[in-house]
Design a protein around this motif. Structure first.
Motif, PDB file in Angstrom:
ATOM      1  N   MET A   1      47.341  26.105  19.117  1.00 14.50           N
ATOM      2  CA  MET A   1      47.765  26.407  17.746  1.00 14.50           C
ATOM      3  C   MET A   1      46.554  26.579  16.860  1.00 14.50           C
ATOM      4  SD  MET A   1      50.301  24.274  15.201  1.00 14.50           S
ATOM      5  CE  MET A   1      51.705  24.539  16.281  1.00 14.50           C
ATOM      6  N   GLY A   2      46.588  27.598  15.991  1.00 16.99           N
ATOM      7  CA  GLY A   2      45.483  27.852  15.092  1.00 16.99           C
ATOM      8  C   GLY A   2      45.441  26.874  13.929  1.00 16.99           C
ATOM      9  N   LYS A   3      44.353  26.936  13.212  1.00 17.21           N
ATOM     10  CA  LYS A   3      44.151  26.075  12.042  1.00 17.21           C
ATOM     11  C   LYS A   3      45.046  26.543  10.889  1.00 17.21           C
ATOM     12  CE  LYS A   3      41.074  23.474  11.579  1.00 17.21           C
ATOM     13  NZ  LYS A   3      40.947  21.995  11.782  1.00 17.21           N
ATOM     14  N   ILE A   4      45.629  25.587  10.172  1.00 16.71           N
ATOM     15  CA  ILE A   4      46.464  25.882   9.009  1.00 16.71           C
ATOM     16  C   ILE A   4      45.806  25.299   7.764  1.00 16.71           C
ATOM     17  CG2 ILE A   4      48.727  25.614   7.924  1.00 16.71           C
ATOM     18  CD1 ILE A   4      49.902  25.177  10.715  1.00 16.71           C
ATOM     19  N   LEU A   5      45.605  26.129   6.758  1.00 14.45           N
ATOM     20  CA  LEU A   5      45.112  25.689   5.459  1.00 14.45           C
ATOM     21  C   LEU A   5      46.244  25.833   4.451  1.00 14.45           C
ATOM     22  CD1 LEU A   5      42.489  26.644   7.071  1.00 14.45           C
ATOM     23  CD2 LEU A   5      41.454  26.977   4.823  1.00 14.45           C
ATOM     24  N   VAL A   6      46.517  24.769   3.725  1.00 13.12           N
ATOM     25  CA  VAL A   6      47.581  24.774   2.721  1.00 13.12           C
ATOM     26  C   VAL A   6      46.973  24.554   1.346  1.00 13.12           C
ATOM     27  CG1 VAL A   6      49.718  23.679   1.929  1.00 13.12           C
ATOM     28  CG2 VAL A   6      49.244  23.860   4.394  1.00 13.12           C
ATOM     29  N   GLY A   7      47.412  25.344   0.389  1.00 10.86           N
ATOM     30  CA  GLY A   7      46.931  25.184  -0.983  1.00 10.86           C
ATOM     31  C   GLY A   7      47.945  25.751  -1.952  1.00 10.86           C
ATOM     32  N   THR A   8      47.530  25.926  -3.190  1.00 13.30           N
ATOM     33  CA  THR A   8      48.427  26.424  -4.232  1.00 13.30           C
ATOM     34  C   THR A   8      47.834  27.654  -4.892  1.00 13.30           C
ATOM     35  OG1 THR A   8      47.531  25.171  -6.109  1.00 13.30           O
ATOM     36  CG2 THR A   8      49.091  24.028  -4.673  1.00 13.30           C
ATOM     37  N   ALA A   9      48.687  28.404  -5.563  1.00 14.25           N
ATOM     38  CA  ALA A   9      48.242  29.572  -6.310  1.00 14.25           C
ATOM     39  C   ALA A   9      47.845  29.116  -7.710  1.00 14.25           C
ATOM     40  CB  ALA A   9      49.343  30.621  -6.371  1.00 14.25           C
ATOM     41  N   SER A  10      46.564  29.005  -7.909  1.00 14.33           N
ATOM     42  CA  SER A  10      45.981  28.589  -9.183  1.00 14.33           C
ATOM     43  C   SER A  10      45.876  27.068  -9.300  1.00 14.33           C
ATOM     44  CB  SER A  10      46.762  29.127 -10.387  1.00 14.33           C
ATOM     45  OG  SER A  10      46.182  28.693 -11.606  1.00 14.33           O
ATOM     46  N   TRP A  11      44.956  26.641 -10.114  1.00 14.12           N
ATOM     47  CA  TRP A  11      44.776  25.216 -10.399  1.00 14.12           C
ATOM     48  C   TRP A  11      44.626  24.980 -11.905  1.00 14.12           C
ATOM     49  CZ3 TRP A  11      40.975  28.525  -8.887  1.00 14.12           C
ATOM     50  CH2 TRP A  11      39.785  28.544  -9.602  1.00 14.12           C
ATOM     51  N   THR A  12      44.899  26.025 -12.726  1.00 17.68           N
ATOM     52  CA  THR A  12      44.632  25.918 -14.160  1.00 17.68           C
ATOM     53  C   THR A  12      45.834  26.262 -15.032  1.00 17.68           C
ATOM     54  OG1 THR A  12      43.817  28.206 -14.221  1.00 17.68           O
ATOM     55  CG2 THR A  12      42.197  26.470 -13.833  1.00 17.68           C
ATOM     56  N   ASP A  13      47.023  26.378 -14.449  1.00 19.97           N
ATOM     57  CA  ASP A  13      48.187  26.722 -15.265  1.00 19.97           C
ATOM     58  C   ASP A  13      48.397  25.703 -16.384  1.00 19.97           C
ATOM     59  OD1 ASP A  13      49.678  28.995 -13.715  1.00 19.97           O
ATOM     60  OD2 ASP A  13      49.081  27.545 -12.194  1.00 19.97           O
ATOM     61  N   LYS A  14      48.813  26.201 -17.538  1.00 28.02           N
ATOM     62  CA  LYS A  14      49.021  25.312 -18.681  1.00 28.02           C
ATOM     63  C   LYS A  14      50.046  24.231 -18.375  1.00 28.02           C
ATOM     64  CE  LYS A  14      47.775  28.682 -22.264  1.00 28.02           C
ATOM     65  NZ  LYS A  14      48.257  29.450 -23.446  1.00 28.02           N
ATOM     66  N   LEU A 259      54.249  30.345  13.539  1.00 28.18           N
ATOM     67  CA  LEU A 259      53.318  31.427  13.208  1.00 28.18           C
ATOM     68  C   LEU A 259      51.890  31.055  13.598  1.00 28.18           C
ATOM     69  CD1 LEU A 259      52.695  34.142  11.745  1.00 28.18           C
ATOM     70  CD2 LEU A 259      52.469  32.800   9.634  1.00 28.18           C
ATOM     71  N   ALA A 260      51.507  29.816  13.316  1.00 32.37           N
ATOM     72  CA  ALA A 260      50.142  29.379  13.609  1.00 32.37           C
ATOM     73  C   ALA A 260      49.840  29.381  15.100  1.00 32.37           C
ATOM     74  CB  ALA A 260      49.909  27.982  13.024  1.00 32.37           C
ATOM     75  N   ALA A 261      50.877  29.303  15.922  1.00 32.64           N
ATOM     76  CA  ALA A 261      50.679  29.353  17.370  1.00 32.64           C
ATOM     77  C   ALA A 261      50.302  30.751  17.837  1.00 32.64           C
ATOM     78  CB  ALA A 261      51.945  28.885  18.086  1.00 32.64           C
ATOM     79  N   ARG A 262      50.433  31.741  16.940  1.00 34.78           N
ATOM     80  CA  ARG A 262      50.180  33.127  17.319  1.00 34.78           C
ATOM     81  C   ARG A 262      48.945  33.726  16.663  1.00 34.78           C
ATOM     82  NH1 ARG A 262      54.499  35.802  15.056  1.00 34.78           N
ATOM     83  NH2 ARG A 262      55.657  33.990  14.303  1.00 34.78           N
ATOM     84  N   THR A 263      48.167  32.911  15.957  1.00 33.04           N
ATOM     85  CA  THR A 263      46.980  33.445  15.291  1.00 33.04           C
ATOM     86  C   THR A 263      45.941  32.348  15.128  1.00 33.04           C
ATOM     87  OG1 THR A 263      46.277  34.821  13.416  1.00 33.04           O
ATOM     88  CG2 THR A 263      47.770  32.992  12.930  1.00 33.04           C
ATOM     89  N   ALA A 264      44.720  32.732  14.806  1.00 38.16           N
ATOM     90  CA  ALA A 264      43.625  31.758  14.732  1.00 38.16           C
ATOM     91  C   ALA A 264      43.694  30.900  13.468  1.00 38.16           C
ATOM     92  CB  ALA A 264      42.279  32.475  14.799  1.00 38.16           C
ATOM     93  N   THR A 265      44.031  31.520  12.342  1.00 29.57           N
ATOM     94  CA  THR A 265      44.052  30.815  11.056  1.00 29.57           C
ATOM     95  C   THR A 265      45.262  31.257  10.255  1.00 29.57           C
ATOM     96  OG1 THR A 265      41.618  30.808  11.030  1.00 29.57           O
ATOM     97  CG2 THR A 265      42.740  30.273   8.970  1.00 29.57           C
ATOM     98  N   THR A 266      45.912  30.299   9.617  1.00 27.97           N
ATOM     99  CA  THR A 266      47.049  30.596   8.754  1.00 27.97           C
ATOM    100  C   THR A 266      46.807  29.983   7.387  1.00 27.97           C
ATOM    101  OG1 THR A 266      48.584  30.624  10.630  1.00 27.97           O
ATOM    102  CG2 THR A 266      49.540  30.352   8.443  1.00 27.97           C
ATOM    103  N   HIS A 267      46.928  30.795   6.352  1.00 34.96           N
ATOM    104  CA  HIS A 267      46.820  30.312   4.977  1.00 34.96           C
ATOM    105  C   HIS A 267      48.222  30.226   4.383  1.00 34.96           C
ATOM    106  CE1 HIS A 267      42.411  31.848   4.285  1.00 34.96           C
ATOM    107  NE2 HIS A 267      42.510  30.928   5.232  1.00 34.96           N
ATOM    108  N   VAL A 268      48.545  29.094   3.799  1.00 34.34           N
ATOM    109  CA  VAL A 268      49.851  28.885   3.171  1.00 34.34           C
ATOM    110  C   VAL A 268      49.626  28.533   1.712  1.00 34.34           C
ATOM    111  CG1 VAL A 268      52.018  27.617   3.225  1.00 34.34           C
ATOM    112  CG2 VAL A 268      50.774  28.038   5.362  1.00 34.34           C
ATOM    113  N   LEU A 269      50.198  29.334   0.816  1.00 33.82           N
ATOM    114  CA  LEU A 269      50.054  29.114  -0.623  1.00 33.82           C
ATOM    115  C   LEU A 269      51.411  28.907  -1.261  1.00 33.82           C
ATOM    116  CD1 LEU A 269      47.056  29.353  -1.477  1.00 33.82           C
ATOM    117  CD2 LEU A 269      47.561  31.099   0.243  1.00 33.82           C
ATOM    118  N   THR A 270      51.575  27.787  -1.953  1.00 31.01           N
ATOM    119  CA  THR A 270      52.784  27.584  -2.747  1.00 31.01           C
ATOM    120  C   THR A 270      52.549  28.210  -4.118  1.00 31.01           C
ATOM    121  OG1 THR A 270      51.970  25.384  -3.360  1.00 31.01           O
ATOM    122  CG2 THR A 270      53.530  25.510  -1.528  1.00 31.01           C
TER     123      THR A 270
END
Length: 304
Positions: A1-14, A259-270
């Protein structure tokens, strides 16, 4: 399984700043980015869609985050075929154009001005790319960007212009991913090593794309927009005002792990950016992925 990075869209919303997610001591842009980077290894910069970034801003992002932190950067609206406010253009280019007052599209501008926008936009991202902190440039194409030869060629033009930086592609026209066209679309992206951005979003709108996940490169990207009943609202907090339930997150954790089992890196953004909904859902998604044994990146404890 590839590496999964999880984060969010933006860090500065009001609404995020008002939610109490940041501690009182994180009261400056530098402190807030540092605090965010201590919780997540990935973030998406959405502000660059509305206004192209300055190189100095990218240098500050680089210098204020750990060495293995990753930024995905949304492409400037002019470059994706969206309407662009004249005030968002570089000041000297506005002067060349005679200080236009109406909304602009790429087709409205002389080729040399478009070339200069490309040059400056990509040049500003070099500090991130040179240090390995630029994940991908996100090209989110509008609903009036249908499948066809000309638009496929433009996708490849965007890919080639950005090289050696990576791009990823998100559609807002469902025809790219309907049952009749989906296979051709994914084959085209895979043949040209272009990562597809799978989305979760409200259905039944002209911009709605079905929630298909696909690995078309060694990088896969997933963006979770939520299911707000006010998807067409111009108020950001209404459009993205959605909190994923535990059941929904478990469902997505399973799909992302597959999905991560089929690729090297997966980025997930909420991208359900209202108050701290996005941060809460992203943190829980990490836990659920780890419960499944996924290889989830944790934020670095190291200094920038």
């Amino acid at each position: 399984m590839g590496k999964i990075l999880v984060g969010t869209a933006s860090w500065t919303d009001k609404s995020l700043l008002a939610s109490g997610w940041y501690p009182p001591e994180a009261s400056t842009p530098e402190a807030r980015l540092g605090y965010y980077a201590s919780r997540f290894p990935l973030v998406e910069v959405d502000a660059t869609y509305y206004n192209p970034p300055a190189r100095r801003t990218a240098e500050l992002w680089r210098d204020r985050t750990p060495k293995d932190f990753t930024f995905n950067v949304k492409a400037f609206s002019l470059l994706t075929g969206h309407p662009t406010r004249p005030a968002a253009l570089y000041r000297d280019l506005r002067a060349v154009l005679g200080e236009p007052r109406r909304t602009l599209y790429r087709r409205d501008l002389p080729p040399e001005v478009v070339e200069e926008v490309w040059r400056r936009f990509l040049g500003a991202l070099e500090p991130l790319h040179e240090t390995g902190k630029l994940g991908a440039v996100l090209f989110q194409f509008p609903q009036w960007f249908p499948p066809g030869g000309a638009n496929r060629r433009y996708i490849l033009e965007c890919r080639d212009r950005c090289l050696p930086m990576r791009v990823c592609v998100e559609f807002r026209n469902a025809a790219w991913m309907d049952e009749a066209t989906r296979g051709d679309t994914l084959d085209f992206l895979a043949a040209n090593d272009v990562p597809y951005v799978g989305v979760d979003m409200p259905q039944g709108y002209p911009s709605s794309v079905p929630p298909v996940l696909a690995a078309t490169s060694d990088l896969a990207v997933v963006r979770l927009h939520g299911h707000s009943e006010k998807w067409t609202s111009r108020v950001i907090e209404e459009r993205f005002g959605y909190l994923y339930s535990e059941e929904e997150l478990r469902h997505w954790a399973g799909r992302i792990a597959d999905l991560a089992a089929r690729t090297a890196t997966t980025h997930v953004l909420t991208n359900n950016c209202c108050a701290d909904n996005s941060q809460r859902n992203a943190a829980r998604l990490v836990e659920l992925l780890e419960e499944r044994g996924a290889d989830v990146a944790r934020p670095s404890a190291g200094a920038p």
